[in-house]
Design a protein around this motif. Structure first.
Motif, mmCIF file in Angstrom:
data_model
loop_
_atom_site.group_PDB
_atom_site.id
_atom_site.type_symbol
_atom_site.label_atom_id
_atom_site.label_comp_id
_atom_site.label_asym_id
_atom_site.label_seq_id
_atom_site.Cartn_x
_atom_site.Cartn_y
_atom_site.Cartn_z
ATOM 1 N N ASP A 7 0.809 -1.215 0.000
ATOM 2 C CA ASP A 7 0.000 0.000 0.000
ATOM 3 C C ASP A 7 0.844 1.267 0.000
ATOM 4 N N CYS A 8 2.066 1.184 0.507
ATOM 5 C CA CYS A 8 2.922 2.365 0.597
ATOM 6 C C CYS A 8 3.544 2.734 -0.751
ATOM 7 N N TYR A 9 3.378 1.875 -1.782
ATOM 8 C CA TYR A 9 3.937 2.140 -3.101
ATOM 9 C C TYR A 9 3.023 3.089 -3.858
ATOM 10 N N HIS A 10 3.577 4.211 -4.317
ATOM 11 C CA HIS A 10 2.792 5.232 -5.002
ATOM 12 C C HIS A 10 3.146 5.378 -6.473
ATOM 13 N N GLY A 11 4.030 4.535 -6.995
ATOM 14 C CA GLY A 11 4.370 4.582 -8.416
ATOM 15 C C GLY A 11 5.125 5.842 -8.795
ATOM 16 N N PRO A 12 4.937 6.300 -10.033
ATOM 17 C CA PRO A 12 5.644 7.503 -10.460
ATOM 18 C C PRO A 12 5.066 8.740 -9.763
ATOM 19 N N MET A 13 5.923 9.459 -9.090
ATOM 20 C CA MET A 13 5.518 10.647 -8.332
ATOM 21 C C MET A 13 6.743 11.538 -8.220
ATOM 22 N N ARG A 34 8.186 5.476 -3.899
ATOM 23 C CA ARG A 34 7.856 5.987 -5.219
ATOM 24 C C ARG A 34 8.976 5.614 -6.186
ATOM 25 N N GLU A 35 8.708 5.783 -7.475
ATOM 26 C CA GLU A 35 9.754 5.557 -8.468
ATOM 27 C C GLU A 35 10.717 6.739 -8.455
ATOM 28 N N SER A 36 11.996 6.464 -8.638
ATOM 29 C CA SER A 36 13.014 7.513 -8.691
ATOM 30 C C SER A 36 12.861 8.312 -9.980
ATOM 31 N N GLU A 37 13.007 9.631 -9.864
ATOM 32 C CA GLU A 37 12.978 10.494 -11.051
ATOM 33 C C GLU A 37 14.329 10.496 -11.756
ATOM 34 N N SER A 38 15.411 10.268 -11.013
ATOM 35 C CA SER A 38 16.753 10.443 -11.574
ATOM 36 C C SER A 38 17.469 9.139 -11.928
ATOM 37 N N ILE A 39 17.069 8.026 -11.328
ATOM 38 C CA ILE A 39 17.722 6.741 -11.612
ATOM 39 C C ILE A 39 16.667 5.770 -12.120
ATOM 40 N N GLN A 40 16.722 5.468 -13.407
ATOM 41 C CA GLN A 40 15.742 4.575 -14.014
ATOM 42 C C GLN A 40 15.798 3.196 -13.351
ATOM 43 N N GLY A 41 14.634 2.685 -12.972
ATOM 44 C CA GLY A 41 14.537 1.364 -12.358
ATOM 45 C C GLY A 41 14.709 1.356 -10.855
ATOM 46 N N ALA A 42 15.125 2.484 -10.276
ATOM 47 C CA ALA A 42 15.300 2.569 -8.823
ATOM 48 C C ALA A 42 14.007 3.050 -8.175
ATOM 49 N N TYR A 54 13.088 12.817 4.059
ATOM 50 C CA TYR A 54 14.376 12.191 3.762
ATOM 51 C C TYR A 54 14.142 11.110 2.716
ATOM 52 N N THR A 55 14.998 11.090 1.690
ATOM 53 C CA THR A 55 14.827 10.157 0.582
ATOM 54 C C THR A 55 16.009 9.200 0.505
ATOM 55 N N TYR A 56 15.697 7.909 0.434
ATOM 56 C CA TYR A 56 16.704 6.854 0.326
ATOM 57 C C TYR A 56 16.405 6.068 -0.941
ATOM 58 N N ARG A 57 17.394 5.897 -1.796
ATOM 59 C CA ARG A 57 17.182 5.156 -3.033
ATOM 60 C C ARG A 57 17.330 3.657 -2.792
ATOM 61 N N ILE A 58 16.401 2.899 -3.350
ATOM 62 C CA ILE A 58 16.399 1.445 -3.254
ATOM 63 C C ILE A 58 16.778 0.907 -4.624
ATOM 64 N N LEU A 59 17.841 0.119 -4.665
ATOM 65 C CA LEU A 59 18.319 -0.452 -5.922
ATOM 66 C C LEU A 59 18.194 -1.964 -5.874
ATOM 67 N N GLN A 60 17.906 -2.566 -7.015
ATOM 68 C CA GLN A 60 17.826 -4.023 -7.093
ATOM 69 C C GLN A 60 19.088 -4.546 -7.764
ATOM 70 N N ALA A 61 19.748 -5.492 -7.109
ATOM 71 C CA ALA A 61 20.962 -6.108 -7.647
ATOM 72 C C ALA A 61 20.581 -7.123 -8.724
ATOM 73 N N HIS A 62 21.576 -7.555 -9.478
ATOM 74 C CA HIS A 62 21.345 -8.524 -10.552
ATOM 75 C C HIS A 62 20.775 -9.848 -10.035
ATOM 76 N N ASN A 63 21.060 -10.179 -8.770
ATOM 77 C CA ASN A 63 20.561 -11.441 -8.207
ATOM 78 C C ASN A 63 19.158 -11.308 -7.622
ATOM 79 N N GLY A 64 18.557 -10.112 -7.716
ATOM 80 C CA GLY A 64 17.198 -9.912 -7.230
ATOM 81 C C GLY A 64 17.092 -9.316 -5.845
ATOM 82 N N ASN A 65 18.196 -9.283 -5.096
ATOM 83 C CA ASN A 65 18.185 -8.666 -3.772
ATOM 84 C C ASN A 65 18.089 -7.154 -3.891
#
Length: 78
Positions: A7-13, A34-42, A54-65
């Motif tokens: 529920d906390c996911y707001h998509g592109p914002m 939310r989706e990152s405006e500056s890093i595609q896929g983050a 405060y904004t923290y970027r969440i990145l997905q590694a190649h292994n899915g973590n």
């Protein structure tokens, strides 16, 4: 079948829209993802505290973590 998004996911914002949404809550600890405006896929984890978002970027590694983008010199945790 894809897992349901939380529920906390707001998509592109935009950052500004995010600050407005959390500012209306006016509650320390309020957050959204939310989706990152500056890093595609983050994604961005945005947390409200004392009238600041405060904004923290969440990145997905190649292994899915997932990991939070860390400041230089800090060890990443998955």
């Amino acid at each position: 079948m894809a897992a349901a998004l939380p529920d906390c996911y707001h998509g592109p914002m935009t950052k500004r829209e995010c600050e407005e949404v959390l500012g209306r809550k006016n509650k320390d600890g309020a957050y959204l993802i939310r989706e990152s405006e500056s890093i595609q896929g983050a994604l961005c984890l945005c947390v409200y505290k004392q009238k600041v978002v405060y904004t923290y970027r969440i990145l997905q590694a190649h292994n899915g973590n997932y990991t939070l983008l860390t400041a230089g010199g800090l060890q990443e945790t998955f």
